[in-house]
Design an enzyme around this catalytic site. Structure first.
Site, PDB file in Angstrom:
ATOM      1  N   GLU A   1     -10.081 -22.845 -26.156  1.00 41.48           N
ATOM      2  CA  GLU A   1      -9.363 -21.353 -26.494  1.00 41.48           C
ATOM      3  C   GLU A   1      -8.945 -20.654 -25.307  1.00 41.48           C
ATOM      4  O   GLU A   1      -7.630 -19.811 -25.676  1.00 41.48           O
ATOM      5  CB  GLU A   1     -10.081 -20.633 -27.514  1.00 41.48           C
TER       6      GLU A   1
ATOM      7  N   PHE B   1     -23.920 -16.665 -38.671  1.00 42.42           N
ATOM      8  CA  PHE B   1     -23.464 -17.711 -37.808  1.00 42.42           C
ATOM      9  C   PHE B   1     -22.031 -17.181 -37.348  1.00 42.42           C
ATOM     10  O   PHE B   1     -21.330 -16.900 -38.162  1.00 42.42           O
ATOM     11  CB  PHE B   1     -23.593 -19.011 -38.918  1.00 42.42           C
ATOM     12  N   GLN B   2     -21.907 -17.849 -36.119  1.00 42.74           N
ATOM     13  CA  GLN B   2     -20.664 -17.459 -35.339  1.00 42.74           C
ATOM     14  C   GLN B   2     -20.044 -15.984 -35.308  1.00 42.74           C
ATOM     15  O   GLN B   2     -18.723 -15.811 -35.625  1.00 42.74           O
ATOM     16  CB  GLN B   2     -19.577 -18.575 -35.877  1.00 42.74           C
TER      17      GLN B   2
ATOM     18  N   LYS C   1     -13.085 -13.281 -42.910  1.00 42.12           N
ATOM     19  CA  LYS C   1     -12.795 -14.323 -43.624  1.00 42.12           C
ATOM     20  C   LYS C   1     -12.283 -13.967 -45.070  1.00 42.12           C
ATOM     21  O   LYS C   1     -11.457 -14.592 -45.750  1.00 42.12           O
ATOM     22  CB  LYS C   1     -13.740 -15.452 -43.679  1.00 42.12           C
TER      23      LYS C   1
ATOM     24  N   MET D   1      -9.488 -20.812  -0.481  1.00 47.45           N
ATOM     25  CA  MET D   1      -9.441 -19.553  -0.137  1.00 47.45           C
ATOM     26  C   MET D   1     -10.774 -19.001   0.100  1.00 47.45           C
ATOM     27  O   MET D   1     -10.839 -18.076   1.104  1.00 47.45           O
ATOM     28  CB  MET D   1      -8.801 -18.792  -1.303  1.00 47.45           C
TER      29      MET D   1
HETATM   30  C1  LIG Z   1     -12.338 -18.345 -12.500  1.00 50.40           C
HETATM   31  C2  LIG Z   1     -12.269 -17.775 -11.256  1.00 50.40           C
HETATM   32  N1  LIG Z   1     -13.552 -18.178 -10.486  1.00 50.40           N
HETATM   33  C3  LIG Z   1     -13.748 -18.047  -9.136  1.00 50.40           C
HETATM   34  C4  LIG Z   1     -12.623 -17.318  -8.262  1.00 50.40           C
HETATM   35  C5  LIG Z   1     -12.743 -17.182  -6.821  1.00 50.40           C
HETATM   36  N2  LIG Z   1     -11.833 -18.044  -6.155  1.00 50.40           N
HETATM   37  C6  LIG Z   1     -10.454 -17.505  -5.756  1.00 50.40           C
HETATM   38  S1  LIG Z   1      -9.683 -18.631  -4.686  1.00 50.40           S
HETATM   39  C7  LIG Z   1     -11.002 -19.816  -5.142  1.00 50.40           C
HETATM   40  C8  LIG Z   1     -10.731 -21.221  -4.480  1.00 50.40           C
HETATM   41  C9  LIG Z   1      -9.679 -21.815  -5.266  1.00 50.40           C
HETATM   42  O1  LIG Z   1      -9.702 -23.313  -4.742  1.00 50.40           O
HETATM   43  P1  LIG Z   1      -8.595 -24.316  -5.033  1.00 50.40           P
HETATM   44  O2  LIG Z   1      -8.071 -24.035  -6.507  1.00 50.40           O
HETATM   45  O3  LIG Z   1      -8.948 -25.514  -4.685  1.00 50.40           O
HETATM   46  O4  LIG Z   1      -7.122 -23.568  -4.383  1.00 50.40           O
HETATM   47  P2  LIG Z   1      -7.174 -23.678  -2.791  1.00 50.40           P
HETATM   48  O5  LIG Z   1      -7.540 -22.386  -2.344  1.00 50.40           O
HETATM   49  O6  LIG Z   1      -7.906 -24.516  -2.175  1.00 50.40           O
HETATM   50  O7  LIG Z   1      -5.645 -23.869  -2.537  1.00 50.40           O
HETATM   51  C10 LIG Z   1     -12.038 -19.162  -5.699  1.00 50.40           C
HETATM   52  C11 LIG Z   1     -13.104 -19.998  -5.995  1.00 50.40           C
HETATM   53  C12 LIG Z   1     -11.627 -17.154  -9.380  1.00 50.40           C
HETATM   54  N3  LIG Z   1     -10.433 -16.546  -8.624  1.00 50.40           N
HETATM   55  N4  LIG Z   1     -11.362 -17.459 -10.317  1.00 50.40           N
END
Ligand SMILES: Cc1ncc(C[n+]2csc(CCOP(=O)(O)OP(=O)(O)O)c2C)c(N)n1
Lengths: 163, 575
Positions: free
Chosen positions: B51, B113-114, B163, B483
């Site tokens: 979802e 439930f749910q 529902k 990042m």
């Molecule tokens: C749902 C979620 N969890 C954690 C983060 C923290 N976060 C920001 S950038 C990143 C790394 C992303 O890695 P990737 O998709 O491999 O991209 P890259 O930076 O290597 O290009 C994380 C963990 C986030 N932005 N969103």
């Protein structure tokens, strides 16, 4: 600075939770809150007192205004206004104290609304400061229980908050 | 008048609202509604695999079209799975309607439930929400939901339907309202003329003006007016991450994105400006850096439809509340009547300064291309830009790849750049691309992602096969949560705590197992031909797994607690 914000809201389920939620979500504080339907049963009027610097208060009013259920609001503290709070207080009143308490109630223009041989229940209406002063006057040691309504208020003169 | 059940009313209301696609997932509380969907043809339903993806698809559709996207989910876990998607839309002011099933009215509050209090859980991240109490109210509530979602400052609206309200045996008169009015809600329709005049006077006297334009220009459909204004006044323009495409990215007046990973030129120009015209932007912390040191010499004109955005973090000297398009129309009119003179010499000197900031660094986003043995992530985006002729819809996930996409893809049109700017939601890119592709089947749609992000909603590859969604996935694979790793390099002495993943799948095989095409690229010379091949496969989903340098950082990068101009320009140089 303390602010009294008066809000007209749609009398819808969930409206109050949106307002209260907004305060906690945005890290604003609520000191007192009163709410009841108005003479128009589709609307409720809510009075909230809060503290914050002018920027914070401006954000509070803007964010409240953004809520779909909020019809109108006014910061009463911006103009001249009347504010009141109701307090019910249970005070120990036996022996020589009894007359003393009665006198204090009269001075503060309160009413004794319930009596037992050892306890007076007193109703007092006034500003927050007046209610605080009453408690000081009878003495904290004598006070058994306090319940306060929170502040409600209205602007003076011609100014009205309606649809 | 026609008699319809609540379930039929839900679907008919959507049809009458002009909705073509809804994205959803069935469950107990929604079975009556799903049966109603089965019995009609006007609204088609796309079955996602999670979802969260339904919400992001609705969001991607909305960002590409400006119209509200619709997600349909069951009670309990169906509803909670959309929360990240709703929050993503809320942070970026995206119009969206989420219809959730609920346990029967009489059971609400009994921990059935749910059962989950969807209105309560979503309260801080919606523009508004409704719990339907009577079937007769469905058409009006759905009309209200769409009206609220797309007027004023747009945002997501939740409609929670118990529902019993959708009982197929109980029928009521159905009429879809043509218009709706809410006495407690009047979005502004124009800006204050006096304020507009004041702003124009200020702008005409500016010696170092800049336009700082955000996502409000895109959602407010005002890029034509913005471009016109910038051209008439010959003023440099910078865009926020969400504003990219609001002004043509390849125009010579464009100085690049600003803020945390903005260009040297944009951040310097902002810092030294004397007048900043902020249009549909909210002075987000990822733009301003330390607000106390923000643009010390600047007077600020701020146009926004939401009064609460004005003077929230940075005080505006000339606040203007109103729809950006209408307000900018006012600007254009007043400029034609303006009788005063401009300091042309000052403006020329300002442009010389701006060109120097741009050229002294060899362009807006210079980077070290290395010795040519290893692919740089920046090169991937440059190739994408060239191969797609700059005319693709580009969605992205979150991380370094997102910033590189924002820096190197030059968006000339609005609604083309689709990313989660405010919430920064990994997992957004693929479902958002699907929402775009479904509504623009002939357009080129690319999802720029990383091997971390793509795995957050990778199950949607299955949905893509079912509905023939030929999006191109550009997986900028640095084998690291890039990042996070960058911050660890810069602030934690390269202690890479959990910022890399072992056991990555073979993305090529994975794509193939879902019935798609997978292409792996490991060397710089393969990049261009592989990308051309991918985009030549028009109707296929192609998953490009592109191995890039894991040690690359995104620059410039604002230095924490500094002003806008305090930047790291590379691993060793700073301003
Ligand atoms: C749902 C979620 N969890 C954690 C983060 C923290 N976060 C920001 S950038 C990143 C790394 C992303 O890695 P990737 O998709 O491999 O991209 P890259 O930076 O290597 O290009 C994380 C963990 C986030 N932005 N969103």
């Amino acid at each position: 600075m303390r602010r009294i914000i008066s809000v007209l809201v749609e009398n819808e389920p969930g409206a109050l939770s949106r307002i209260v939620g907004l305060f906690s979500q945005r890290n604003y504080n609520i000191e007192t809150l009163t709410v009841a339907p108005t003479e128009d049963s589709t609307l409720s009027r809510l009075t909230v007192t809060t503290r914050g610097n002018p920027q914070v208060v401006e954000q509070i009013t803007k964010q409240l205004n953004k809520l779909i259920d909020v019809v109108k609001l006014v910061d009463l503290t911006e103009g001249s206004h009347v504010e009141r709070e109701l307090m019910l207080v249970k005070v120990r009143a036996s022996g020589p104290l009894r007359a003393e308490v009665k006198r204090t109630v009269d001075i503060f223009r309160g009413h004794i609304v319930d009596v037992t041989s050892s306890v007076y229940t007193i109703q007092l209406v006034g500003t927050q400061e007046k209610l605080d002063a009453f408690i000081e006057a009878v003495g904290h040691a004598q006070v058994l229980e306090v319940v306060r309504s929170g502040i409600t208020g209205i602007a003076r003169g011609e100014k009205v908050l309606t649809l | 008048m026609e008699l319809l059940s609540g379930a039929d009313m839900v679907v008919r209301s959507l049809a009458d609202e002009g909705v073509k696609h809804i994205y959803g997932y069935p469950g107990g509380a929604l079975l009556h509604v799903y049966d109603a969907i089965f019995r009609q043809k006007e609204v088609s339903h796309i079955l996602v695999r999670h979802e969260q993806a339904a919400a992001h698809m609705a969001d991607g559709y909305a960002r590409a079209t400006g119209k509200p996207g619709v997600a349909l989910v069951t009670s309990g876990p169906g509803a909670t799975n959309t929360i990240t998607g709703i929050a993503t839309a809320y942070m970026d002011s995206i119009p969206m309607v989420i219809i959730s099933g609920q346990v029967p009215s009489a059971a609400i509050g009994s921990d059935m439930f749910q059962e989950v209090d969807m209105v309560g859980i979503s309260r801080p991240i919606v523009k508004h929400s409704f719990l339907v109490k009577r079937a007769e109210d469905i058409p009006e509530i759905i009309k209200k939901a769409f009206y609220l979602a797309q007027t004023g400052r747009p945002g997501p609206v939740v409609v929670d339907i118990p529902k019993d309200i959708t009982d197929p045996n109980l029928k009521f008169e159905y009429q879809y309202p043509e218009t709706i009015k809410l006495r407690s809600y009047t979005p502004p329709s124009k800006g204050h003329n006096g304020q507009i005049r004041k702003a124009v006077d200020l702008l005409m006297q500016a010696r170092r003006p800049i336009i700082y334009a955000g996502g409000g220009v895109i959602m407010g459909n005002a890029s034509t007016q913005l471009t016109q204004l910038a051209k008439d006044l010959n003023v440099p323009v910078t865009n926020t991450l969400n504003g990219l495409g609001g002004f043509p990215g390849s125009d010579c007046q464009f100085v690049g994105m600003l803020g945390m990973h903005g260009s040297y030129c944009a951040n310097m120009a902002m810092h030294h400006a004397d007048i900043i015209l902020a249009v549909g932007a909210r002075f987000d912390d990822r733009v301003t850096n330390n607000t106390a040191k923000f643009c010390p010499d600047a007077k600020i004109i701020h146009i926004d439809i939401d009064p609460a955005s004005i003077s929230k973090t940075i005080t505006a000297d000339v606040p203007i509340v109103g729809p950006v398009g209408a307000v900018l129309d006012g600007f254009l009119r007043h400029i034609t009547d303006y009788s005063g003179s401009r300091d042309q010499e000052a403006i020329d000197a300002w442009w010389r300064q701006i060109d120097e900031w741009r050229d002294s660094r060899g362009g807006l986003f210079p980077y070290d291309k290395g010795d040519g043995t290893i692919l740089k992530p920046q090169q991937v985006i440059e190739a994408l830009y060239e191969v797609t002729g700059g005319d693709a819809f580009v969605t992205s996930d979150v991380g370094q790849h997102q910033m590189f996409a924002a820096q190197y893809y030059r968006f000339d049109k609005p609604n083309r750049w689709i990313n989660s700017g405010g919430l920064g939601t990994m997992g957004f890119g693929l479902p958002a691309a699907m929402g775009v592709k479904l509504t623009h089947p002939d357009a080129t749609v690319a999802c720029v992602t990383g091997e971390g992000s793509i795995q957050m909603n990778i199950q949607e590859l299955s949905t893509c096969l079912q509905y023939d969604l030929g999006v191109k996935i550009i997986n900028v694979n640095n084998q690291a949560l890039g990042m996070v790793r960058q911050w660890q390099d810069m602030m934690y002495d390269s202690r890479y705590s959990h910022s890399y993943m072992e056991s990555l799948p073979s993305f090529v095989k994975l794509a193939e197992s879902y019935g798609h095409v997978g292409i792996q690229v490991t060397t710089p010379s393969d990049l261009r031909p592989a990308m051309e091949e991918a985009f030549s496969l028009k109707d296929r989903l192609v998953f490009m797994d592109i191995r890039v340098d894991a040690n690359e950082h995104v620059y410039p990068m604002q230095i924490k607690d500094g002003s806008m101009r305090d930047l790291w320009l590379s691993k060793t140089e700073r301003t």
